[in-house]
Design an enzyme around this catalytic site. Structure first.
Site: not given
Ligand code: GRF
Length: 221
Positions: A18-19, A71, A99, A113, A115, A142, A149-151, A180
């Site tokens: 959680g930084s 899920r 997800l 997100n 990444h 990023s 589709e993931l990332d 980040e």
């Protein structure tokens, strides 16, 4: 679109340390980010970030995956409760779950997100080790829109850093981490101020269509 005078309502999703949540919460507390973190969503009872949420008195929606048979039922429980806080944006900041398309589409153009790579390089896991193994000269992070589709969603902004000879995956991750934090705070700030506008057809920054990811410049850092 969010009007620029009221604080942007953010729900931040975490699975671990959680930084990045802390960086956002501190920026809000310092008046550097015109936002309110209305809730923290989390899928792990042992996530260190839960302590940070408590420290900043942010409501927590904790839904451990193992408490749900599917899920779909897990995501419904987590995202329905987050929706009750009426966030403008969902921020995935170290949320380690892939997800379903249904959930992603429900939050289409309202979920980002963070990444740890210069996408489209290295979607998925182990990004620092992969950048090192490839012999890359630079690495980075990023912030992108979440798509099924993931990332792979449109990249809004990136930060870069040169890889050094002494870097191993751990050292590189540690050097990247403060960048980040700045990147995520900057993107949320641009969304809050209305400089960055994500529309159905176009992403605009200062009124101009975004043709490449924004770069966090030295002076922003
Ligand atoms: C960050 O490196 C982020 O890029 C990745 O997960 C990590 C989360 O770190 N998606 P923290 O939990 O915010 O400290």
């Amino acid at each position: 679109m969010v009007s620029s005078d009221r604080p942007l309502r953010l729900a931040v999703l975490i699975s671990g340390r959680g930084s990045n949540l802390q960086a956002l919460a501190q920026a809000v507390a310092d008046g550097r980010l015109n936002a309110q973190i209305v809730a923290v969503g989390c899928d792990r009872a042992d996530a260190g970030g839960l302590r940070i949420a408590a420290e900043y008195a942010i409501p927590v929606v904790l839904r451990p995956r193992r408490d749900f048979p599917t899920r779909a039922s897990f995501e419904a429980a987590l995202f329905d409760q987050l929706a009750a806080y009426s966030p403008d944006w969902l921020v995935l900041a170290g949320f380690m779950r892939v997800l379903s398309a249904e959930t992603v589409l429900r939050w289409s153009n309202r979920m980002i997100n963070l990444h740890p790579s210069l996408l489209p390089l290295y979607p998925g896991l182990d990004t620092h080790a992969r950048a090192l193994a490839a012999g890359d000269a630079e690495h980075g992070a990023s912030v992108h829109l979440v798509t099924p589709e993931l990332d792979s969603g449109p990249v809004l902004a990136q930060v870069r850093l040169p890889i050094e000879g002494a870097d191993d995956a751990e050292r590189l991750a540690a050097r990247l981490r403060p960048l980040e934090h700045r990147l995520l705070v900057a993107v949320c700030g641009w969304l809050a101020s209305g400089r960055l506008v994500v529309g159905e057809a176009q992403i605009r920054f200062d009124g101009t269509a975004l043709s490449a990811p924004l770069r966090l410049d030295e002076e922003d850092q």
